[in-house]
Scaffold this motif. Structure first.
Motif, PDB file in Angstrom:
ATOM      1  N   THR A 141      -3.140 100.458 -45.792  1.00  0.00           N
ATOM      2  CA  THR A 141      -3.552  99.829 -47.143  1.00  0.00           C
ATOM      3  C   THR A 141      -3.199  98.364 -47.012  1.00  0.00           C
ATOM      4  OG1 THR A 141      -1.022 100.213 -47.886  1.00  0.00           O
ATOM      5  CG2 THR A 141      -2.686 101.761 -48.573  1.00  0.00           C
ATOM      6  N   LYS A 142      -2.609  97.798 -46.048  1.00  0.00           N
ATOM      7  CA  LYS A 142      -2.669  96.292 -45.621  1.00  0.00           C
ATOM      8  C   LYS A 142      -2.864  96.160 -44.572  1.00  0.00           C
ATOM      9  CE  LYS A 142       2.352  96.287 -45.521  1.00  0.00           C
ATOM     10  NZ  LYS A 142       3.777  95.643 -45.907  1.00  0.00           N
ATOM     11  N   LYS A 143      -3.135  94.933 -43.865  1.00  0.00           N
ATOM     12  CA  LYS A 143      -3.308  94.670 -42.550  1.00  0.00           C
ATOM     13  C   LYS A 143      -2.144  94.984 -41.680  1.00  0.00           C
ATOM     14  CE  LYS A 143      -7.310  92.512 -42.751  1.00  0.00           C
ATOM     15  NZ  LYS A 143      -8.573  92.998 -41.890  1.00  0.00           N
ATOM     16  N   ASP A 144      -2.645  95.551 -40.530  1.00  0.00           N
ATOM     17  CA  ASP A 144      -1.647  96.147 -39.837  1.00  0.00           C
ATOM     18  C   ASP A 144      -1.939  95.563 -38.398  1.00  0.00           C
ATOM     19  OD1 ASP A 144      -0.800  99.554 -38.409  1.00  0.00           O
ATOM     20  OD2 ASP A 144       0.266  97.403 -38.024  1.00  0.00           O
ATOM     21  N   TYR A 145      -1.263  94.362 -38.084  1.00  0.00           N
ATOM     22  CA  TYR A 145      -1.311  93.686 -36.889  1.00  0.00           C
ATOM     23  C   TYR A 145      -0.179  93.887 -35.905  1.00  0.00           C
ATOM     24  CZ  TYR A 145      -4.689  90.766 -39.340  1.00  0.00           C
ATOM     25  OH  TYR A 145      -5.522  90.270 -39.913  1.00  0.00           O
TER      26      TYR A 145
ATOM     27  N   SER B  18      -5.481  94.601 -34.504  1.00  0.00           N
ATOM     28  CA  SER B  18      -5.706  94.829 -35.893  1.00  0.00           C
ATOM     29  C   SER B  18      -5.994  96.311 -36.232  1.00  0.00           C
ATOM     30  CB  SER B  18      -6.353  93.960 -36.827  1.00  0.00           C
ATOM     31  OG  SER B  18      -6.650  94.320 -38.339  1.00  0.00           O
ATOM     32  N   VAL B  19      -5.073  97.267 -36.709  1.00  0.00           N
ATOM     33  CA  VAL B  19      -5.435  98.778 -36.855  1.00  0.00           C
ATOM     34  C   VAL B  19      -6.298  98.951 -38.028  1.00  0.00           C
ATOM     35  CG1 VAL B  19      -4.283 100.745 -36.930  1.00  0.00           C
ATOM     36  CG2 VAL B  19      -3.287  99.246 -35.567  1.00  0.00           C
ATOM     37  N   ASP B  20      -7.576  99.370 -37.912  1.00  0.00           N
ATOM     38  CA  ASP B  20      -8.327  99.508 -38.793  1.00  0.00           C
ATOM     39  C   ASP B  20      -8.269 100.993 -39.500  1.00  0.00           C
ATOM     40  OD1 ASP B  20     -10.362  97.582 -37.138  1.00  0.00           O
ATOM     41  OD2 ASP B  20      -9.527  97.034 -38.829  1.00  0.00           O
ATOM     42  N   PHE B  21      -8.007 101.841 -38.574  1.00  0.00           N
ATOM     43  CA  PHE B  21      -7.659 103.231 -39.052  1.00  0.00           C
ATOM     44  C   PHE B  21      -6.916 104.388 -38.078  1.00  0.00           C
ATOM     45  CE2 PHE B  21      -9.411 106.817 -41.266  1.00  0.00           C
ATOM     46  CZ  PHE B  21      -9.744 107.951 -40.314  1.00  0.00           C
ATOM     47  N   ILE B  22      -6.257 105.258 -38.248  1.00  0.00           N
ATOM     48  CA  ILE B  22      -5.451 105.940 -37.551  1.00  0.00           C
ATOM     49  C   ILE B  22      -6.034 107.439 -37.715  1.00  0.00           C
ATOM     50  CG2 ILE B  22      -3.355 106.855 -36.741  1.00  0.00           C
ATOM     51  CD1 ILE B  22      -2.088 104.169 -38.101  1.00  0.00           C
ATOM     52  N   GLU B  23      -6.413 107.999 -36.577  1.00  0.00           N
ATOM     53  CA  GLU B  23      -6.869 109.488 -36.882  1.00  0.00           C
ATOM     54  C   GLU B  23      -5.715 110.326 -36.922  1.00  0.00           C
ATOM     55  OE1 GLU B  23      -9.223 110.663 -33.527  1.00  0.00           O
ATOM     56  OE2 GLU B  23     -10.872 109.602 -33.925  1.00  0.00           O
TER      57      GLU B  23
ATOM     58  N   THR C 255      -5.356 108.495 -32.641  1.00  0.00           N
ATOM     59  CA  THR C 255      -5.988 107.538 -31.696  1.00  0.00           C
ATOM     60  C   THR C 255      -6.285 106.513 -32.922  1.00  0.00           C
ATOM     61  OG1 THR C 255      -7.407 108.989 -30.489  1.00  0.00           O
ATOM     62  CG2 THR C 255      -8.340 107.003 -30.904  1.00  0.00           C
ATOM     63  N   LEU C 256      -5.862 105.120 -32.490  1.00  0.00           N
ATOM     64  CA  LEU C 256      -6.080 104.092 -33.378  1.00  0.00           C
ATOM     65  C   LEU C 256      -7.298 103.402 -33.161  1.00  0.00           C
ATOM     66  CD1 LEU C 256      -2.786 102.276 -32.499  1.00  0.00           C
ATOM     67  CD2 LEU C 256      -2.981 104.042 -34.152  1.00  0.00           C
ATOM     68  N   TRP C 257      -8.121 102.857 -34.221  1.00  0.00           N
ATOM     69  CA  TRP C 257      -9.282 102.096 -34.193  1.00  0.00           C
ATOM     70  C   TRP C 257      -9.028 100.835 -34.681  1.00  0.00           C
ATOM     71  CZ3 TRP C 257     -14.209 104.338 -33.015  1.00  0.00           C
ATOM     72  CH2 TRP C 257     -14.412 105.468 -32.676  1.00  0.00           C
ATOM     73  N   VAL C 258      -9.440  99.953 -33.539  1.00  0.00           N
ATOM     74  CA  VAL C 258      -8.745  98.628 -33.803  1.00  0.00           C
ATOM     75  C   VAL C 258      -9.847  97.501 -33.623  1.00  0.00           C
ATOM     76  CG1 VAL C 258      -6.431  99.524 -32.758  1.00  0.00           C
ATOM     77  CG2 VAL C 258      -8.021  98.626 -31.260  1.00  0.00           C
ATOM     78  N   THR C 259      -9.350  96.190 -34.107  1.00  0.00           N
ATOM     79  CA  THR C 259     -10.269  95.061 -33.865  1.00  0.00           C
ATOM     80  C   THR C 259      -9.276  94.289 -32.960  1.00  0.00           C
ATOM     81  OG1 THR C 259     -11.312  95.367 -35.847  1.00  0.00           O
ATOM     82  CG2 THR C 259     -11.213  93.132 -34.838  1.00  0.00           C
ATOM     83  N   ILE C 260      -9.711  94.025 -31.981  1.00  0.00           N
ATOM     84  CA  ILE C 260      -8.887  93.182 -30.840  1.00  0.00           C
ATOM     85  C   ILE C 260      -9.070  91.667 -31.000  1.00  0.00           C
ATOM     86  CG2 ILE C 260      -8.342  92.700 -28.331  1.00  0.00           C
ATOM     87  CD1 ILE C 260      -7.295  95.409 -29.044  1.00  0.00           C
ATOM     88  N   TYR C 261      -8.017  91.085 -31.077  1.00  0.00           N
ATOM     89  CA  TYR C 261      -8.163  89.429 -31.142  1.00  0.00           C
ATOM     90  C   TYR C 261      -7.374  88.883 -29.924  1.00  0.00           C
ATOM     91  CZ  TYR C 261      -9.266  90.113 -35.963  1.00  0.00           C
ATOM     92  OH  TYR C 261     -10.010  90.708 -37.071  1.00  0.00           O
ATOM     93  N   ASP C 262      -8.117  87.982 -29.423  1.00  0.00           N
ATOM     94  CA  ASP C 262      -7.484  87.131 -28.130  1.00  0.00           C
ATOM     95  C   ASP C 262      -7.135  85.838 -28.779  1.00  0.00           C
ATOM     96  OD1 ASP C 262      -8.395  86.189 -24.610  1.00  0.00           O
ATOM     97  OD2 ASP C 262      -6.461  85.696 -25.806  1.00  0.00           O
ATOM     98  N   PRO C 263      -5.840  85.334 -29.128  1.00  0.00           N
ATOM     99  CA  PRO C 263      -5.386  84.236 -29.682  1.00  0.00           C
ATOM    100  C   PRO C 263      -5.761  83.092 -29.149  1.00  0.00           C
ATOM    101  CG  PRO C 263      -3.506  85.629 -29.528  1.00  0.00           C
ATOM    102  CD  PRO C 263      -4.661  86.542 -28.614  1.00  0.00           C
ATOM    103  N   ASN C 264      -6.050  83.073 -27.744  1.00  0.00           N
ATOM    104  CA  ASN C 264      -6.283  81.899 -27.089  1.00  0.00           C
ATOM    105  C   ASN C 264      -7.535  82.065 -26.277  1.00  0.00           C
ATOM    106  OD1 ASN C 264      -5.935  78.991 -26.502  1.00  0.00           O
ATOM    107  ND2 ASN C 264      -4.726  79.790 -24.582  1.00  0.00           N
TER     108      ASN C 264
END
Length: 909
Positions: free
Chosen positions: A666-670, A827-832, A837-846
């Motif tokens: 329901t909210k951003k899960d980083y 960033s976890v978008d969905f959890i089966e 299984t986690l559906w995620v968006t991956i960020y590389d901070p640098n």
């Protein structure tokens, strides 16, 4: 010398000299020529040089210097226009004149020949001298002879005059093998026909071979012949073909490339004049045609002969005059998709307009079903083609029409190119097809015919495919759907496996398939769970339910002969297996429902893990009024649903879509993570959460774990029996020979190995039983002490090209370079719900340096290494802004032809 200065005027005054002109056709010896009329080439005259004689040829044994004497005269005169003057004729009455020849340079024969020592003065010819001028001329010849003799010139040389000449080759094959690949100097002694000549092969200065040879690559019209009293008339243009070669090659110097031997034991040679191959010239004039049997001998040179023949054919020259083009179609290239493999040489393609066409590959034939040696290779050849072509975009060029024969309908023959590779060539190279030997009037052949013949020769030599002496192992599939008892036995085995690789062998209806499971040698009928598809017609007299045929056709287009995955859930009463079929990682039942070609069977759908997506797909089909929902009335359904709910107090089928198979935060899960493993077949991820607590706990556990297995004697003995499937054990990793916690997936009792998953890092490996031990104390090393640290994850909004190995390899390599082993943010978008299984968006901070953040999911799509899923899940549909942005990156990748888009849009199927 000039004819007036000590030349012809020494015999007769120039003003009274009657000079004739002629062309020298050939030279018989050092003193005799054959002259032809310039205006009427068919008129020939035998002419000998006056007062001289040259060494004679004999089949038994030539006189010394016979060849050298003739060759001196041949090189100066053959093919050239000369003037001649007759001094006397043969006393016997034969039509043979004796006289002098004046060359274009003004020089006279026989003076030049006798001066060089290649002829002698005939003493007995003095009797033909009738004037004082002729007597003086005769004396001059004697003086020239004395000088040549004194200087040991020509025939007066003391040695080197004998040449060993062979007129027969008892073992032509051995001769050809010895000289194959060599270009031998030769002289054309006689032209037999447009494609046969007698060559004098100059093997050395003292060794010659004179033999009839076939000109490689061509067949000329036959001349008239009389064999054992039977007269065979000449074929049309036989004389013209003969004259064409005779006028250009007789007694000319040529190069002879020895290529092989014909079935009649004749040498086959490429005969090359300084101006080029005679075969190419005669073909271009339309006085011969190409023969396929020499193709492998000529190799790449055959292409030039084909082009020369095509020129004559296109311009209706020679034997092609009045030729009617019988080709009914062909020449144009069209794009298509391969939808079915009927035989190793016959393919069904779907054109861009949607129509299907059955074509046969030009100039090749798959393993012959009537040939006991080739028949076992037919399934192997068909599978070879299926793996490489089914569902692929290809280029089709129709080469002609194969007429109906032996019960087969008329069929187009075509050249098919897949990924810049000629499909027919690939089959021949692998030994799964033979090349057809066409009739000479059969023009419906592959434009790559000669290359195909060469490839077949190589496959034969290397004993590939059906040319091998080994009989292939023919896979025999056991039909487990033939009885309910067999189906139940096999079902219990298949239920324990997930996403089993399979092949759709036959489509029975929109939701019913015959599938093959190679690793189980199993053949079974698969019925899609959770849906009902309308029935298609089973025979021409049967009537299909509405949209039944459309559903059947859709399933054929998308699934037939494709590699798929299946999950087996149960069996029906007829021995069918109820389950899920995945095509390109998508649930095919969902695709059917989305297109309106099936409806959801609410009760059975809710028993599966796919209820949510099936109900969502049905709602989408209803909104689009697709297929069976073409006349859907939402208001009427809602009213009906409310009435049912009011009387039963139960949710409607539509409300069942609220049932969840997972949850979206329901909210951003980083989360801070480190990617520890990337699955090369799916690009699924394994990562560890990074925190001071978990990281230190894993470090401490692994340190104690390794110490325990290295230094504790009680735990140093490996297992000799297979560990239990699912058991947590200690396993040694091959890369660093260290001990790690692992879960046993399956055992190979023959190899004495186990497939294990290292639960803290996510990678798998086959490990010898000697490198597997009991885990150790559970309170110290068990998952109760520290749970498995490798977490299953997938990149959100990314669909990888799992059926395109080359692009999957690029995607995996990209991810390894950019995220493996690095600390990133997920960033976890969905959890089966099932499996977690986690559906995620991956960020590389640098990612780009200087603190600039990179969205890895977007980068993957922008590089053309993944696409936005065509069928979005419910939680993905809720992320409209993210999907829109990802699609923008996808469109840019398509325009730039990046990655999987390099050959166009591969979703156009």
């Amino acid at each position: 010398m000039d004819i007036t200065s000590g030349g012809l005027s020494a015999i007769i005054p120039t003003s009274n000299a009657k000079l004739d002109k002629a062309r020298v056709k050939s030279v018989l010896s050092g003193d005799t020529l054959v002259l032809t009329s310039i205006r009427q080439p068919g008129i020939e005259k035998l002419f000998s040089l006056a007062y001289v004689t040259a060494p004679r040829f004999s089949r038994e044994s030539d006189e010394p210097f016979a060849f050298q004497s003739r060759d001196f005269l041949r090189r100066m005169t053959v093919g050239k226009v000369v003037q001649f003057y007759t001094l006397y004729q043969a006393p016997s009455g034969a039509k043979k004149d004796y006289g002098v020849i004046i060359l274009q340079t003004g020089e006279l024969l026989p003076q030049i020949s006798i001066g060089e020592g290649w002829v002698k003065v005939r003493k007995e010819s003095r009797g033909n001298v009738s004037t004082p001028e002729e007597e003086n001329y005769f004396k001059k010849l004697e003086e020239l002879e004395k000088t040549a003799k004194k200087n040991y010139q020509g025939v007066w040389a003391l040695q080197g005059g004998s040449i060993e000449t062979t007129y027969d080759l008892p073992d032509a094959k051995a001769f050809a093998e010895k000289y194959t690949g060599e270009s031998i100097d030769a002289i054309v002694e006689r032209v037999v026909s447009g494609d046969r000549v007698i060559l004098r092969l100059l093997l050395s200065s003292s060794k010659h071979v004179q033999i009839i040879v076939a000109i490689a690559g061509i067949r000329a019209p036959k001349k008239a012949s009389n064999v054992e009293g039977r007269v065979h008339p000449a074929e049309p243009l036989a004389d013209e073909s003969f004259q064409f070669v005779d006028n250009r090659l007789l007694q000319r110097n040529v190069k002879a490339d020895i290529l092989g031997v014909s079935p009649q034991n004749q040498l086959i040679c490429a005969v090359k004049h300084p101006n080029g191959s005679i075969a190419e010239f005669i073909l271009k004039a339309g006085l011969a045609h190409c023969i396929d049997f020499h193709s492998t001998l000529l190799g790449a040179e055959m292409k030039a002969l084909r082009l020369a023949e095509k020129y004559a054919r296109d311009n209706k020259l020679g034997i092609f005059k009045g030729l009617v083009d019988t080709k009914k179609s062909g020449g144009h290239e069209a794009e298509a998709t391969v939808s079915r493999i009927l035989r190793p040489d016959t393919i069904v393609v779907r054109m861009k307009a949607g129509s299907e066409k059955t074509v046969q590959l030009s100039s090749i034939r798959g393993p012959k079903l009537r040939d006991g040696k080739q028949t076992p290779f037919e399934p192997e050849a068909k599978e070879y083609l299926r793996k490489r072509l089914i569902g692929k975009h290809v280029k089709v060029t129709i080469d002609g029409i194969k007429p109906a024969s032996e019960g087969y309908e008329e069929r187009e023959v075509a050249t098919i190119i897949s990924g810049n590779k000629n499909v027919a060539m690939a089959l021949v190279e692998a030994g799964y097809a033979s090349v057809i030997r066409h009739r000479k009037d059969d023009d419906d052949r592959s434009p790559y015919y000669d290359e195909l013949v060469a490839a077949e020769e190589t496959a034969l030599t290397e004993q590939k495919g059906m040319w091998s002496s080994k009989v292939p192992d023919v896979k025999a599939y056991q039909d487990y759907s033939e009885s309910l008892q067999k189906a139940k036995l096999q079902c219990s085995l298949l239920q324990r496996q997930k996403k089993i690789p399979a092949i759709v062998d036959y489509v029975k209806s929109g939701s019913r398939f015959t599938v093959l499971v190679p690793r189980e040698n199993a053949k079974l009928t698969l019925v899609l769970s959770g849906i009902h598809a309308p029935r298609s017609a089973r025979n021409p007299t049967d009537k299909a339910e509405p949209f039944g045929q459309e559903a059947h056709d859709f399933a054929n287009r998308r699934c037939l002969q494709r590699d798929v995955e299946i999950d087996v859930e149960n069996t029906d009463k007829q021995g069918g297996f109820i389950g899920v079929l995945y095509i390109n990682r998508e649930n095919f039942a969902k695709l059917l429902v989305e297109e309106g070609y099936a409806t959801v069977h609410a009760y059975s759908a809710e028993q599966s893990a796919h209820a949510n997506e099936l109900f969502a797909a049905e709602e989408k089909a209803k909104e689009g009024r697709k297929g069976v929902w073409h006349d859907h009335d939402p208001a009427a359904e809602e009213a009906n649903g409310d009435a049912v709910a009011a009387t039963t107090n139960e949710p409607t089928a539509t409300s069942a879509t609220a049932a969840s198979t997972g949850s979206a935060p329901t909210k951003k899960d980083y989360r801070d993570v480190i990617v520890t493993h990337i699955d090369p077949s799916t690009c699924a991820l394994k990562f560890q959460h990074v925190s001071s607590t978990t990281s230190q706990a894993l470090t401490d556990l692994m340190s104690a774990f390794r110490t325990f297995h290295v230094s504790t004697p009680s735990n140093s003995s490996s297992t000799t029996n297979p560990p239990n499937t699912g058991e947590i054990v200690a396993a040694k990793f091959s890369d660093d020979n260290e001990w790690y916690r692992a879960r046993v997936r399956r055992n190979d009792r023959e190899a004495k190995t186990s497939k294990v998953l290292f639960i803290d890092y996510g990678n798998s490996e086959s490990v010898d039983w000697k490198d597997i031990r009991p885990l150790g104390p559970q309170d110290r090393f068990g998952t109760g002490k520290l749970k498995a640290q490798a977490v299953d994850a997938m990149l959100s909004f990314c669909q990888f090209p799992t059926v395109k190995p080359e692009y999957m390899a690029e995607a995996e390599a990209f991810l390894r370079r950019n995220i493996e082993g690095k600390q990133l943010v997920a960033s976890v978008d969905f959890i089966e719900k099932e499996g977690g299984t986690l559906w995620v968006t991956i960020y590389d901070p640098n990612g780009r340096g200087e603190g600039e953040e990179v969205n890895v999911n977007e980068e993957v799509v922008a590089e053309g290494l993944a696409m936005v899923p065509r069928k979005l899940k419910a939680w993905e549909l809720a992320r409209g802004a993210a999907i829109k942005k990802m699609k923008e990156f996808e469109e840019e990748a398509k325009e730039e032809r990046m990655g999987m888009w390099e050959y166009g849009d591969l979703t156009e199927d």
